[in-house]
Each structure stands twice: as structure tokens, then as C-alpha cells.
Design an enzyme around this catalytic site. Sequence first.
Site, PDB file in Angstrom:
ATOM      1  N   ASP A 241       0.808  -1.221   0.000  1.00 27.20           N
ATOM      2  CA  ASP A 241       0.000   0.000   0.000  1.00 27.20           C
ATOM      3  C   ASP A 241       0.840   1.270   0.000  1.00 27.20           C
ATOM      4  O   ASP A 241       0.424   2.303   0.522  1.00 27.20           O
ATOM      5  CB  ASP A 241      -0.979   0.025   1.190  1.00 27.20           C
ATOM      6  CG  ASP A 241      -1.846  -1.214   1.195  1.00 27.20           C
ATOM      7  OD1 ASP A 241      -2.346  -1.570   0.120  1.00 27.20           O
ATOM      8  OD2 ASP A 241      -1.998  -1.836   2.262  1.00 27.20           O
TER       9      ASP A 241
ATOM     10  N   GLY B  74      -4.060  -5.066  -4.012  1.00 31.33           N
ATOM     11  CA  GLY B  74      -5.069  -4.116  -4.462  1.00 31.33           C
ATOM     12  C   GLY B  74      -4.385  -2.828  -4.837  1.00 31.33           C
ATOM     13  O   GLY B  74      -3.735  -2.203  -4.012  1.00 31.33           O
ATOM     14  N   HIS B  75      -4.465  -2.453  -6.091  1.00 33.17           N
ATOM     15  CA  HIS B  75      -3.885  -1.190  -6.540  1.00 33.17           C
ATOM     16  C   HIS B  75      -5.017  -0.250  -6.910  1.00 33.17           C
ATOM     17  O   HIS B  75      -5.848  -0.589  -7.741  1.00 33.17           O
ATOM     18  CB  HIS B  75      -3.017  -1.402  -7.788  1.00 33.17           C
ATOM     19  CG  HIS B  75      -1.715  -2.070  -7.492  1.00 33.17           C
ATOM     20  ND1 HIS B  75      -0.941  -2.638  -8.458  1.00 33.17           N
ATOM     21  CD2 HIS B  75      -1.054  -2.243  -6.329  1.00 33.17           C
ATOM     22  CE1 HIS B  75       0.154  -3.144  -7.896  1.00 33.17           C
ATOM     23  NE2 HIS B  75       0.090  -2.921  -6.612  1.00 33.17           N
TER      24      HIS B  75
ATOM     25  N   GLN C 281       2.426  -6.076  -2.783  1.00 33.97           N
ATOM     26  CA  GLN C 281       2.776  -6.030  -1.352  1.00 33.97           C
ATOM     27  C   GLN C 281       4.116  -5.295  -1.164  1.00 33.97           C
ATOM     28  O   GLN C 281       4.512  -4.555  -2.045  1.00 33.97           O
ATOM     29  CB  GLN C 281       2.819  -7.434  -0.729  1.00 33.97           C
ATOM     30  CG  GLN C 281       1.453  -8.104  -0.636  1.00 33.97           C
ATOM     31  CD  GLN C 281       1.085  -8.906  -1.867  1.00 33.97           C
ATOM     32  OE1 GLN C 281       1.899  -9.575  -2.462  1.00 33.97           O
ATOM     33  NE2 GLN C 281      -0.173  -8.841  -2.250  1.00 33.97           N
TER      34      GLN C 281
ATOM     35  N   LYS D 263       2.348   1.886  -5.201  1.00 33.65           N
ATOM     36  CA  LYS D 263       3.089   1.389  -6.372  1.00 33.65           C
ATOM     37  C   LYS D 263       2.280   1.571  -7.658  1.00 33.65           C
ATOM     38  O   LYS D 263       2.839   1.892  -8.695  1.00 33.65           O
ATOM     39  CB  LYS D 263       3.425  -0.104  -6.199  1.00 33.65           C
ATOM     40  CG  LYS D 263       4.362  -0.387  -5.040  1.00 33.65           C
ATOM     41  CD  LYS D 263       4.580  -1.882  -4.843  1.00 33.65           C
ATOM     42  CE  LYS D 263       3.358  -2.608  -4.337  1.00 33.65           C
ATOM     43  NZ  LYS D 263       2.924  -2.260  -2.983  1.00 33.65           N
TER      44      LYS D 263
HETATM   45  P1  IMP Z   1      -2.057 -12.867   2.677  1.00 33.34           P
HETATM   46  O1  IMP Z   1      -1.152 -12.331   1.620  1.00 33.34           O
HETATM   47  O2  IMP Z   1      -3.503 -12.736   2.325  1.00 33.34           O
HETATM   48  O3  IMP Z   1      -1.685 -14.268   3.091  1.00 33.34           O
HETATM   49  O4  IMP Z   1      -1.865 -11.965   3.988  1.00 33.34           O
HETATM   50  C1  IMP Z   1      -0.654 -11.948   4.737  1.00 33.34           C
HETATM   51  C2  IMP Z   1      -0.349 -10.550   5.264  1.00 33.34           C
HETATM   52  O5  IMP Z   1      -0.023  -9.689   4.173  1.00 33.34           O
HETATM   53  C3  IMP Z   1      -1.520  -9.871   5.995  1.00 33.34           C
HETATM   54  O6  IMP Z   1      -0.992  -9.057   7.018  1.00 33.34           O
HETATM   55  C4  IMP Z   1      -2.148  -8.998   4.914  1.00 33.34           C
HETATM   56  O7  IMP Z   1      -2.835  -7.909   5.454  1.00 33.34           O
HETATM   57  C5  IMP Z   1      -0.893  -8.564   4.150  1.00 33.34           C
HETATM   58  N1  IMP Z   1      -1.168  -8.232   2.752  1.00 33.34           N
HETATM   59  C6  IMP Z   1      -1.370  -9.097   1.720  1.00 33.34           C
HETATM   60  N2  IMP Z   1      -1.556  -8.428   0.570  1.00 33.34           N
HETATM   61  C7  IMP Z   1      -1.457  -7.125   0.866  1.00 33.34           C
HETATM   62  C8  IMP Z   1      -1.517  -5.925   0.065  1.00 33.34           C
HETATM   63  O8  IMP Z   1      -1.694  -5.947  -1.149  1.00 33.34           O
HETATM   64  N3  IMP Z   1      -1.363  -4.747   0.728  1.00 33.34           N
HETATM   65  C9  IMP Z   1      -1.135  -4.714   2.064  1.00 33.34           C
HETATM   66  N4  IMP Z   1      -1.050  -5.794   2.839  1.00 33.34           N
HETATM   67  C10 IMP Z   1      -1.207  -6.989   2.251  1.00 33.34           C
HETATM   68 MG    MG Z   2      -2.750  -2.147  -1.872  1.00 36.49          MG
END
Ligand code: IMP
Ligand code: MG
Length: 403
Positions: free
Chosen positions: A13, A45-46, A190, A16
Site C-alpha cells: 500500500d 489491491g492497486h 505487497q 506502487k
Molecule cells: P495474505 O497475503 O492474504 O496471506 O496476507 C498476509 C499478510 O499480508 C496480511 O498481514 C495482509 O494484510 C498482508 N497483505 C497481503 N496483501 C497485501 C496488500 O496488497 N497490501 C497490504 N497488505 C497486504
Molecule cells: Mg494495496
Amino acid sequence: MPADVVVGLHWGDEGKGKVVDVVLSFPRHHQYTVVGRYNGGPNAGHTVKFGEEVYKLHQIPTGILHEGVVSVLGCGVVVNPDKLYKEIMDLENRGIKITPDNLLISDKAHVILPEYIEQDRKEMLRLGTTGEGIGGTYSRKYARTGIRLGQYVKENNGAAVFLKQFVKDTEEFVLAALKKGEYMLAEGAQGTFLDIDLGDYPFVTSSHTTAGGACTGLGIPPTEIEEVIGVAKICMSRVGEGPFPTELGDYWKLKNDSGESLNSNLEYAEMAPQELFSITSDDYQLARSLRRRGFEWGTTTGRPRRLGWPDWVLTKRAVEINGVTKMAITKADVFNCIPVKVRIGGEPLYSERKYTWETIIKETEGRRHLDPNFIHFKRDMEEFVGAPIDIISYGPDREETWM
Ligand code: IMP
Ligand code: MG
């Protein structure tokens, strides 16, 4: 010819998507013709503002919004076929043309099955995952019991039938493009401290978010990588569990604060400007204020993001680990008029100096320039973390960018 990488320096977040959009829109040195995603899946999520439209992209690279750019989902990503189908349809319905000529998906990408999503619901509590089945899918991949997209589209109906046309040997495509001298941009999902190996395990995602992931996740030879553009948001943010040294306010309190939940998002958007700009010495309230200013709710889950002061110690580490050659700072405006302290490590933990600026861009005699007070912050940050700040974003619009 070279590939450049855009990588998040914190926990995702960082903005990017906007940075990729800007780099594609205002080419300075070269025009990119290929944009690829190398890790993650629909957990990402972008949010990208494109003209008057706001797009929320989850699996498809930001490149899809640009004509003349081929978007690639590399072998390092995981794909939810139904959601991807829907994402393509939604974009098509909004006038974005998506064909096998501008979207390629690696036949080696792994498929997220419904049972992994089921399992992930349990990890939502322990780790604060997005519940998208990411961990289960990568587990199967490493246990060598997973299902690759190439196989999946041959054996399944439904979304698979539609997706088949996009499924290719994308590594071959990438190598051929690089050989032809085309320029490629690899778009990370991420951020650095969510990397499965280099992040705050176990509070991480299950893929390689760092710049090295671009090589294995898209099949880019390491020697082809030229620039690594590190994206840092001016304030720190994190969703889900895990350490957060500069957090503003109490995470436990935030989790129980129904006023910050997804349902209230729209109210916030409509809130009066005075409320948006209320400044307070109470850390929890300051975080609430910043959340409204920066609209800091998760794009995928709608959860309120935890917010914190700039952490230059972590940012420096991320710059080093990713081999960042230049940085982009996003949401620079959220601290306008707020005295900012920064974590520099050691004793005291925070800098004695606080930085205060009223605005990012000033106009003197018709000339636009950076506010001298903001320049102090910028110079000190560059010196501390060890990379030049090349792009400064101070609003969601493309034009709200200094470069
Ligand atoms: P997962 O990727 O769904 O397994 O989540 C693992 C951790 O990564 C959690 O703390 C999520 O909130 C975080 N996370 C996964 N994808 C994103 C993203 O795109 N932005 C921010 N945090 C993310
Ligand atoms: Mg995001």
C-alpha cells in the site's frame, strides 16, 4: 534491453500502482512496452486514478490501462480464475480492451482453489491475512502438489475456457522482448517486509515481494535489471497483524473501533474538510485524521490501515535489500501542517528535529517549486536511507506528481 523494477519498501500500500502509472505516462528515458506482475495474487489491491476514473486492480498489472503496453502475469503469481475472469470483464465493461495481444498469463502460475480459500479463513485471525487463499496455494506449490494454470485451463470448464486464450509461455515472451531491445517494467505487489523470507515472519505474505522476486517470478535474467524504483509512502501503514515500531495509537483499540470499519468509508469520503484536517496531539486521533486524509482503508478487505510515523531505519534496510537506485515518495501531502518526527534508531529513537511544511509545491512568480521546508525533510531522508528521491506524489491525480 533493461528491465526496471517497482518495489514497495514497507508493508504494501505504498502507492506502487500510481507510481507505475506515472512512469508509463511520462516516459523520461524510454517507453516501456511490457509491464509484468511477479508475485502475489488477488490479495493485492492497486487503486489507480486514470483520468476521471478510479480503477481498483487486484490481479492485472497497471499496464493494462495504457495503450501499447503488454501486461504479463508471470510464473511467480497465483491466480483465482473466477476472480480474474470477473476483473477482466469489469475492465472490458469500462472500455479497457483486453485481448491475448495485451494480456499474457504464465502457464506456470499456480491456481487458487476454493478449498485453499476455506483454509485461509482460519489464518485471517492469526495473521490477519486477506482470506484470498494465498498461503494455501503457495504451500501446495512448494509441496509440489499444486495445479498450474496451463494444466487447469485444459481440464476445467467455466472461467478456464475463457482464460485459456491468455495462457502462454510468458518467460519466452519476456526474453524475446528483452532481446529485441524493448523496455520492461516489473511491478511488485505487497511490500518488502511482507516478503516470505526477508519480512517479519510469520506476519508476511507467502511470496517474494522484494526486487529479487522479479527475476524468478517473471523469468528476467538478473543482469538485465537496471533501475529499482523503491516506493515509500510518507507515513507508514500496515494491515493485518505484526510488528510496527512507529505505530500511531493502539492496534487493539483500532481493531475494536467500529467507527473505523469498512461500512463507514463512504461517510468519511463525504466528511467536512475541517474534520479531515483536524490536528491533535493524541496519537490515536492523529492516526484517524491521517486515515481520512490519505483514505487509508485496504483496497482488498476494506480494513482500516494501521498508521505510523516515517521509519527511516526500516526504509534504509529496504533500500539496501532491494538495491534501490531511486525512490518515489507518495502521499507526501498527508503530513501538511503536522510536525513530523522520524525514526532514526539508536538513542533517542526518534530524531530530535521535527519537520513541518504547509504544502509540498509552492508557486513563486509563476514558477512551481518544492516547498523549502519539505526539501529539508527530503534531503535528510535521502541522506539517511541512501537513495535519491526522484518522484514525489502529493495527490491521486497523475498531474499531482513532482519529478
Ligand atoms: P495474505 O497475503 O492474504 O496471506 O496476507 C498476509 C499478510 O499480508 C496480511 O498481514 C495482509 O494484510 C498482508 N497483505 C497481503 N496483501 C497485501 C496488500 O496488497 N497490501 C497490504 N497488505 C497486504
Ligand atoms: Mg494495496
